[in-house]
Enzyme design. Sequence first.
Site, PDB file in Angstrom:
ATOM      1  N   HIS A 115      -3.431   4.296 -26.382  1.00  0.00           N
ATOM      2  CA  HIS A 115      -3.527   4.818 -25.015  1.00  0.00           C
ATOM      3  C   HIS A 115      -4.762   4.209 -24.338  1.00  0.00           C
ATOM      4  CE1 HIS A 115      -2.979   7.407 -21.647  1.00  0.00           C
ATOM      5  NE2 HIS A 115      -3.325   8.571 -22.138  1.00  0.00           N
TER       6      HIS A 115
ATOM      7  N   HIS B 238       4.480  -1.014 -22.607  1.00  0.00           N
ATOM      8  CA  HIS B 238       4.286   0.269 -21.928  1.00  0.00           C
ATOM      9  C   HIS B 238       5.561   1.088 -22.078  1.00  0.00           C
ATOM     10  CE1 HIS B 238       3.184   3.171 -18.814  1.00  0.00           C
ATOM     11  NE2 HIS B 238       1.955   2.708 -18.942  1.00  0.00           N
TER      12      HIS B 238
ATOM     13  N   ASP C 273      -4.632  -2.153 -19.476  1.00  0.00           N
ATOM     14  CA  ASP C 273      -5.768  -2.357 -20.387  1.00  0.00           C
ATOM     15  C   ASP C 273      -5.998  -3.811 -20.763  1.00  0.00           C
ATOM     16  OD1 ASP C 273      -4.688   0.686 -21.717  1.00  0.00           O
ATOM     17  OD2 ASP C 273      -6.635   0.369 -20.774  1.00  0.00           O
TER      18      ASP C 273
HETATM   19  C1  SDX Z   1      -1.965   3.164 -21.416  1.00  0.00           C
HETATM   20  O1  SDX Z   1       1.775   6.213 -20.552  1.00  0.00           O
HETATM   21  C2  SDX Z   1       0.934   5.729 -19.682  1.00  0.00           C
HETATM   22  O2  SDX Z   1       1.118   5.789 -18.497  1.00  0.00           O
HETATM   23  C3  SDX Z   1      -0.322   5.155 -20.307  1.00  0.00           C
HETATM   24  C4  SDX Z   1      -1.255   4.406 -19.357  1.00  0.00           C
HETATM   25  C5  SDX Z   1      -1.889   5.328 -18.361  1.00  0.00           C
HETATM   26  O3  SDX Z   1      -2.315   4.836 -17.305  1.00  0.00           O
HETATM   27  O4  SDX Z   1      -2.075   6.514 -18.686  1.00  0.00           O
HETATM   28  O5  SDX Z   1      -0.519   3.400 -18.668  1.00  0.00           O
HETATM   29  C6  SDX Z   1      -2.399   3.737 -20.113  1.00  0.00           C
HETATM   30  O6  SDX Z   1      -2.022   3.837 -22.392  1.00  0.00           O
HETATM   31  C7  SDX Z   1      -1.404   1.766 -21.428  1.00  0.00           C
HETATM   32  C8  SDX Z   1      -0.904   1.338 -22.849  1.00  0.00           C
HETATM   33  C9  SDX Z   1      -2.124   0.855 -23.662  1.00  0.00           C
HETATM   34  N1  SDX Z   1      -1.719   0.623 -25.051  1.00  0.00           N
HETATM   35  C10 SDX Z   1      -1.670  -0.610 -25.584  1.00  0.00           C
HETATM   36  O7  SDX Z   1      -1.836  -1.645 -24.953  1.00  0.00           O
HETATM   37  C11 SDX Z   1      -1.383  -0.633 -27.080  1.00  0.00           C
HETATM   38  C12 SDX Z   1      -0.316  -1.677 -27.383  1.00  0.00           C
HETATM   39  N2  SDX Z   1       0.966  -1.208 -26.810  1.00  0.00           N
HETATM   40  C13 SDX Z   1       1.832  -0.503 -27.711  1.00  0.00           C
HETATM   41  O8  SDX Z   1       1.278   0.221 -28.729  1.00  0.00           O
HETATM   42  C14 SDX Z   1       3.048   0.093 -27.008  1.00  0.00           C
HETATM   43  O9  SDX Z   1       3.529  -0.850 -26.136  1.00  0.00           O
HETATM   44  C15 SDX Z   1       2.884   1.419 -26.291  1.00  0.00           C
HETATM   45  C16 SDX Z   1       2.319   2.469 -27.166  1.00  0.00           C
HETATM   46  C17 SDX Z   1       2.033   1.262 -25.081  1.00  0.00           C
HETATM   47  C18 SDX Z   1       4.266   1.866 -25.847  1.00  0.00           C
HETATM   48  O10 SDX Z   1       5.042   1.930 -26.981  1.00  0.00           O
HETATM   49  P1  SDX Z   1       6.450   2.713 -27.026  1.00  0.00           P
HETATM   50  O11 SDX Z   1       6.929   2.966 -25.653  1.00  0.00           O
HETATM   51  O12 SDX Z   1       6.328   3.869 -27.942  1.00  0.00           O
HETATM   52  O13 SDX Z   1       7.416   1.634 -27.591  1.00  0.00           O
HETATM   53  P2  SDX Z   1       7.475   1.133 -29.077  1.00  0.00           P
HETATM   54  O14 SDX Z   1       6.139   1.263 -29.749  1.00  0.00           O
HETATM   55  O15 SDX Z   1       8.644   1.775 -29.735  1.00  0.00           O
HETATM   56  O16 SDX Z   1       7.748  -0.443 -28.859  1.00  0.00           O
HETATM   57  C19 SDX Z   1       9.052  -0.923 -28.654  1.00  0.00           C
HETATM   58  C20 SDX Z   1       9.125  -2.248 -29.435  1.00  0.00           C
HETATM   59  C21 SDX Z   1       8.775  -2.096 -30.911  1.00  0.00           C
HETATM   60  O17 SDX Z   1       9.392  -3.180 -31.601  1.00  0.00           O
HETATM   61  P3  SDX Z   1      10.765  -2.895 -32.442  1.00  0.00           P
HETATM   62  O18 SDX Z   1      10.518  -1.687 -33.321  1.00  0.00           O
HETATM   63  O19 SDX Z   1      11.807  -2.636 -31.382  1.00  0.00           O
HETATM   64  O20 SDX Z   1      11.011  -4.164 -33.222  1.00  0.00           O
HETATM   65  O21 SDX Z   1       8.147  -3.155 -28.910  1.00  0.00           O
HETATM   66  C22 SDX Z   1       7.192  -3.442 -29.909  1.00  0.00           C
HETATM   67  C23 SDX Z   1       7.305  -2.348 -30.971  1.00  0.00           C
HETATM   68  O22 SDX Z   1       6.884  -2.844 -32.233  1.00  0.00           O
HETATM   69  N3  SDX Z   1       5.900  -3.402 -29.270  1.00  0.00           N
HETATM   70  C24 SDX Z   1       4.923  -4.284 -29.466  1.00  0.00           C
HETATM   71  C25 SDX Z   1       3.892  -3.890 -28.615  1.00  0.00           C
HETATM   72  N4  SDX Z   1       4.267  -2.794 -27.933  1.00  0.00           N
HETATM   73  C26 SDX Z   1       5.503  -2.501 -28.346  1.00  0.00           C
HETATM   74  N5  SDX Z   1       4.844  -5.354 -30.290  1.00  0.00           N
HETATM   75  C27 SDX Z   1       3.681  -6.044 -30.218  1.00  0.00           C
HETATM   76  N6  SDX Z   1       2.638  -5.729 -29.426  1.00  0.00           N
HETATM   77  C28 SDX Z   1       2.706  -4.662 -28.606  1.00  0.00           C
HETATM   78  N7  SDX Z   1       1.689  -4.362 -27.814  1.00  0.00           N
END
Ligand code: SDX
Length: 429
Positions: free
Chosen positions: A268, A307, A363
């Site tokens: 997050h 996201h 971020d």
């Molecule tokens: C913020 O919700 C909000 O509004 C949050 C925010 C706000 O203003 O409050 O916008 C702020 O928190 C932004 C997000 C910051 N986090 C990161 O940058 C961390 C990296 N991102 C991930 O951890 C992920 O993208 C999330 C947590 C942000 C979202 O994940 P989801 O929606 O739970 O989706 P998921 O983890 O199930 O991902 C779907 C697929 C998966 O692959 P498969 O299982 O389908 O093979 O995408 C992949 C994930 O492994 N994936 C990534 C990835 N993010 C998702 N693979 C590599 N790198 C990534 N960053």
Amino acid sequence: MPKESLTITDNRTGKQYELPVSNGAIRAMDLRQIKSGPDDFGLLAYDPGFFNTAACNSKITYIDGDKGILEYRGYPIEQLAERSTFLEVAWLLINGELPNKKQLDAWVTDVTMHTMVHENIKKFLEGFRYDAHPMGILAGTVSALSTFYPDAADIFNSRSREIQICRLIAKMPTLSAMSYRHSVGMPYALPDNQLSYTENFLNMLWKVTEVTYKPNPILAKALDMLFILHADHEQNCSTTAMRCVGSSQVDPFSAVAAAAVALHGPLHGGANEAVLKMLAQIGSKENVPAFIKEVKSGKDLLMGFGHRVYKNYDPRATIIKRMAEQVFDVTGRNPLLDIALELERIALQDDYFVSRKLYPNVDFYSGLIYQAMGFPPSMFTVLFAIPRTAGWVAQWLELLEDKEQKIARPRQIYLGPKRRDYVPAERRA
Ligand code: SDX
């Protein structure tokens, strides 16, 4: 005219049910009537991570993840970032309308006059190790503020809510600056009421022996714009924490502390700090292909990418990326930017990321600016928590005013052992 409803046939019993559809949703409680037999509790909706669950009605922030749209109370984030100020946006989020001149002046004065904290805060700040993470200090100190303002517990008194909200918006920068000064062993700098919100924050962070701190206007403006971009984002993890904890009717300082610790998580708001660590770990543009390979093999996450809602560019990332150059003109270019740009270039051409709709989020670039401004990575999430306090309190207010809301208490699907009798230790296998 088609009926706004679903007709569901339960194939277990052959019974049919008609469920009304309103605002694109069915009421989860309408599922409860669907039972397989007289002893059945009734149907639940199972949604780990709340991928498809609306926990509230809200009028604060609108996001269209596919189109990359973000609006606060209907105003596009691009216009607010360009033309407004953080305190004006905070008023908008909390009150629903942009303030008129008189309201804005009164609000700015109110916040300015509440930036100081009780002297005792210094005493328990001293209790933290010098290398305590500033987010741990911030969460602890903002929670402690509830003990200095016991009237904050009177959450159904609108005047009390107003003064607590003003205190929270006003004191988050002060507590944040104090946590930073503690970590570098410097004396705390008092607020300067002649300065604007972000100018004063920079004053409390960077003032040394000069009588009056002179903030760089370009950096102060850039920080104000970053605060606008981070102010709210509908039902994200930390706002959900704010609403869940707030639903128990605890005071707003305690609820903000819960939201702050949720924000700290690397998935997050902690992602901005994790991005800098990732860029430093990659080290050079030449190492980017190898890192991307690691990510695609599932060994690493590309922090700052992806996201839950945005399946297109995060509009905030676009604005921040554009702003970076203005800041670097003052601070000097952050060499890690080249690695970030190469990561983005390669990721946006690679099917692994494109097929998963992974784009830079808020971020990805913000940390590069913060680092160029002189903040250590450990302060980056603090810089997220300060402005997000406006969103948290706006959502908390909306929760309290929503007659449908009750204490948050989800159900579960129990898959554990059936009833069994206790066996004394000597008779266990
Ligand atoms: C913020 O919700 C909000 O509004 C949050 C925010 C706000 O203003 O409050 O916008 C702020 O928190 C932004 C997000 C910051 N986090 C990161 O940058 C961390 C990296 N991102 C991930 O951890 C992920 O993208 C999330 C947590 C942000 C979202 O994940 P989801 O929606 O739970 O989706 P998921 O983890 O199930 O991902 C779907 C697929 C998966 O692959 P498969 O299982 O389908 O093979 O995408 C992949 C994930 O492994 N994936 C990534 C990835 N993010 C998702 N693979 C590599 N790198 C990534 N960053």
